[in-house]
Design a protein around this motif. Sequence first.
Motif, PDB file in Angstrom:
ATOM      1  N   ASP A  95       0.709  -1.239  -0.040  1.00 57.42           N
ATOM      2  CA  ASP A  95       0.101   0.051  -0.095  1.00 57.42           C
ATOM      3  C   ASP A  95       0.859   1.313   0.133  1.00 57.42           C
ATOM      4  OD1 ASP A  95      -1.778   2.020   0.693  1.00 57.42           O
ATOM      5  OD2 ASP A  95      -3.139   0.546   1.239  1.00 57.42           O
ATOM      6  N   ARG A 104       0.050   4.175   0.642  1.00 49.49           N
ATOM      7  CA  ARG A 104      -0.289   5.224   1.946  1.00 49.49           C
ATOM      8  C   ARG A 104       0.541   4.864   3.003  1.00 49.49           C
ATOM      9  NH1 ARG A 104      -4.839   3.682  -1.038  1.00 49.49           N
ATOM     10  NH2 ARG A 104      -6.245   5.054  -1.881  1.00 49.49           N
ATOM     11  N   LYS A 162      -5.794   3.074  12.612  1.00 48.99           N
ATOM     12  CA  LYS A 162      -6.788   3.104  11.698  1.00 48.99           C
ATOM     13  C   LYS A 162      -6.259   2.883  10.098  1.00 48.99           C
ATOM     14  CE  LYS A 162      -9.675   5.996  14.662  1.00 48.99           C
ATOM     15  NZ  LYS A 162     -10.608   7.152  14.679  1.00 48.99           N
ATOM     16  N   GLU A 163      -5.148   3.481   9.996  1.00 52.49           N
ATOM     17  CA  GLU A 163      -4.806   3.538   8.595  1.00 52.49           C
ATOM     18  C   GLU A 163      -4.218   2.148   8.133  1.00 52.49           C
ATOM     19  OE1 GLU A 163      -4.254   5.956   6.177  1.00 52.49           O
ATOM     20  OE2 GLU A 163      -5.236   7.280   7.482  1.00 52.49           O
ATOM     21  N   LYS A 214      -5.838  -0.647   9.359  1.00 48.81           N
ATOM     22  CA  LYS A 214      -6.965  -1.314   9.189  1.00 48.81           C
ATOM     23  C   LYS A 214      -7.808  -1.103   7.822  1.00 48.81           C
ATOM     24  CE  LYS A 214      -8.439  -1.517  14.040  1.00 48.81           C
ATOM     25  NZ  LYS A 214      -9.429  -0.859  15.061  1.00 48.81           N
ATOM     26  N   LYS A 215      -7.498   0.204   7.506  1.00 47.51           N
ATOM     27  CA  LYS A 215      -8.125   0.574   6.193  1.00 47.51           C
ATOM     28  C   LYS A 215      -7.253  -0.149   4.951  1.00 47.51           C
ATOM     29  CE  LYS A 215      -9.671   5.088   7.603  1.00 47.51           C
ATOM     30  NZ  LYS A 215      -9.563   6.623   7.312  1.00 47.51           N
ATOM     31  N   ARG A 256      -8.387  -3.573   4.808  1.00 42.11           N
ATOM     32  CA  ARG A 256      -9.437  -4.082   3.849  1.00 42.11           C
ATOM     33  C   ARG A 256      -9.525  -3.684   2.511  1.00 42.11           C
ATOM     34  NH1 ARG A 256     -11.407  -0.073   8.133  1.00 42.11           N
ATOM     35  NH2 ARG A 256     -12.252  -0.949   9.987  1.00 42.11           N
ATOM     36  N   ARG A 257      -8.525  -2.678   1.938  1.00 43.16           N
ATOM     37  CA  ARG A 257      -8.260  -2.539   0.635  1.00 43.16           C
ATOM     38  C   ARG A 257      -7.656  -3.795   0.103  1.00 43.16           C
ATOM     39  NH1 ARG A 257      -7.082   2.628   2.553  1.00 43.16           N
ATOM     40  NH2 ARG A 257      -4.752   2.454   2.583  1.00 43.16           N
TER      41      ARG A 257
END
Length: 308
Positions: A50, A52, A294-295, A297-298, A301-302
Amino acid sequence: MLNQTSVTEFFLLGVTDIQVLQPVLFMVFLTIYFLNLAGNGAILIVVISDPRLHSLMYFFLGNLSCLDICYSTVTLPKMLENFLSTHKAISFLGCISQLHFFHFLGSTEAMLVPVMAFDRFVAICKPLRYTLIMSHQVCIQMAVTIWITGFFHALLHSVMTSHLNFCGSNHIHHFFCDVKPLLKLACGNTELNQWLLNNVTGTFAMGSFFLTLLSYFYIIIYLFFKTHSCSMLHKALSTCASHFMVVVLLFGPVFFIYIRLASGSSMDQERIIAIMYSVVTPVLNPLIYTLRNKEVKKALRRVIRRKL
């Protein structure tokens, strides 16, 4: 590197000699090992895949997850094999290799934790200077230095232990090869080995522990005086408390096992404590350091949506 010894293999006596418990313990530790691989493996995948998460904080978390997978893999597969086997032997070279990689990965992780704490200190207390202090080049250099230092720290112990003479019993009262159990089997003078274990390993552990505490201490003091939002302060203190729990689980057993060498302790105590830092802590690290994020976890999910 290897000594002139009459011992060609050792026998690992394991966690317990109660036969009825062996299958149960096999399932328990197999489950823990799979949780470790799944949790830390998931973190590695999302941090690498990822864009991000291509930041310095996640770079260090990726290093931690890699260390935790390798750290458990040094001891757990052999332990699992011995739960189901009556022949619990390990070759002399295999024993020294296990000792080396255990100390290599363990000391590397012990040095990585204060670096991660310092990274959080700079991010929270000096946000405007973060990119200057914690530049990409600096972080790469820090990571490489940590891994190399850990390797040579372990090499010191493995070389010194391999040159001991083992002429008596070859039964190790432990579930993996470590310096302290091997010193109890050695013939001749082991004072230098014990001194190195106390002072070198003790310095690594104490130094890393206090540097970690110092970073979190400054973070807490900064937040108390600079943060006027109670919810933000509570969130930050909660994060520091959870990180501190990992620090205690990692360094507390190390102090007991290695620094208190001269005072003596029972082998049962040492085995239980070794399980804490070699088996339990690597499973908790992804939960406490990363999966609460949170980042991350997101990102997970992606990754799952892309696979589906």
